[in-house]
Scaffold this active site. Structure first.
Site, PDB file in Angstrom:
ATOM      1  N   SER A 129       0.801  -1.099  -0.035  1.00 33.89           N
ATOM      2  CA  SER A 129       0.032   0.049  -0.003  1.00 33.89           C
ATOM      3  C   SER A 129       1.067   1.426  -0.064  1.00 33.89           C
ATOM      4  O   SER A 129       2.131   0.952   0.428  1.00 33.89           O
ATOM      5  CB  SER A 129      -0.985  -0.038   1.484  1.00 33.89           C
ATOM      6  N   TYR A 135      -1.593   0.018  10.697  1.00 32.04           N
ATOM      7  CA  TYR A 135      -1.799  -0.183   9.635  1.00 32.04           C
ATOM      8  C   TYR A 135      -0.380   0.078   8.826  1.00 32.04           C
ATOM      9  O   TYR A 135       0.066  -0.760   7.964  1.00 32.04           O
ATOM     10  CB  TYR A 135      -2.862   0.440   8.834  1.00 32.04           C
TER      11      TYR A 135
HETATM   12  C1  8X3 Z   1      -4.907   1.594   1.947  1.00 30.27           C
HETATM   13  C2  8X3 Z   1      -4.627   3.049   1.568  1.00 30.27           C
HETATM   14  O1  8X3 Z   1      -4.737   5.436   2.444  1.00 30.27           O
HETATM   15  O2  8X3 Z   1      -6.253   3.818   3.384  1.00 30.27           O
HETATM   16  O3  8X3 Z   1      -4.056   0.669   1.705  1.00 30.27           O
HETATM   17  O4  8X3 Z   1      -3.660   3.761   4.011  1.00 30.27           O
HETATM   18  S1  8X3 Z   1      -4.886   4.052   2.862  1.00 30.27           S
END
Ligand code: 8X3
Length: 254
Positions: free
Chosen positions: A139, A152
């Site tokens: 990502s 994340y």
């Molecule tokens: C998802 C992109 O911007 O929500 O992988 O982190 S974000």
């Protein structure tokens, strides 16, 4: 003989779109995910469109389940030439000072250890094919950080590190490693999982954004990278909607 592609997290979003696209490219797709009912529908749809796919129920957080995926790969009707590590997700948007340990553990297990488990399990088959491709769907969160995204972004940075490390370690063997870094992609489930089913909060992320990416856009990038001649390694492909110039620079209307 038909080449076999394995796609994890294939029951929805980018994974499902990638499974469809790779089947259209002529691969026999092993579509792996936890939800057997979704996979059955996907495989039936691919077959109805003239493609080949097999559903493999698999939870990338389980060693045993991933061993089952490797067994399914061994039974597949051709050489395993492509693995798309797509299973992943986000939970929560809390600051580091109050982030849930459980959410962080889940994100690390699915995104990072999931990639590790599946890659380790499939590497022998990919190498035996004589020209294996490993795709890691990370990502833009693996390249930068943002407020509330600590768990994340940490997991995605780790996935990005795995992709880079693998490429170094596998250099000289018939294997290539491609990292795909999508930015803002509107899928049915990513936001719902992140916000624990809160559809309004999930939709607000894309409010007013003219043309967020859709799953098919990312599938297109994956398919392009994975179908280059085998001596070509696209190390990293970063893809965002035109309206997103950077993580925090998003054009919105209305
Ligand atoms: C998802 C992109 O911007 O929500 O992988 O982190 S974000």
């Amino acid at each position: 003989m038909t080449s076999v592609a394995i796609v994890t997290g294939a029951s929805s979003g980018i994974g499902a779109a990638t499974a469809r696209r790779l089947a259209a490219e002529g691969f026999h797709v092993l579509a792996a995910a936890r939800r057997a009912d979704r996979l059955a529908d996907l495989v039936a749809e691919i077959a109805a469109n003239g493609g080949q796919a097999t559903a493999v129920t698999c939870d990338v957080t389980s060693d045993e389940s991933v061993a089952g995926l490797a067994e399914a790969a061994a039974q597949a009707p051709g050489p395993v030439t492509l693995l798309v590590n797509n299973a992943g997700g986000a939970r929560g948007l809390d600051p580091v000072e109050s982030g849930s340990i459980g959410d962080w553990q889940w994100m690390y297990d699915v995104n990072v250890l999931g990639t590790l488990r599946v890659t380790q399990a499939l590497l022998p088959a990919l190498e035996a094919s004589g020209a294996g491709t490993i795709v890691v769907v990370s990502s833009t969160a693996g390249l930068t950080v943002y407020e509330g995204g600590g768990g994340y972004t940490a997991a995605k940075h780790a996935q990005t590190a795995i992709a880079g490390t693998l490429r170094l370690e596998l250099c000289g063997r018939p294997l290539r490693v491609i990292e795909i870094d999508p930015g803002m992609v509107r899928t049915d489930e990513f936001g719902l999982v992140r916000f624990d089913g809160d559809a309004d909060r999930a939709a607000a992320v894309y409010a007013g954004v003219p043309g967020p990416l859709v799953a098919e856009d990312v599938a297109d990038c994956i398919a392009w990278c994975a179908t280059r001649p085998e001596h070509v390694n696209v190390d990293r492909l970063v893809v965002r909607p035109r309206a997103q110039a950077a993580q925090h620079k998003v054009h919105r209307v209305g």
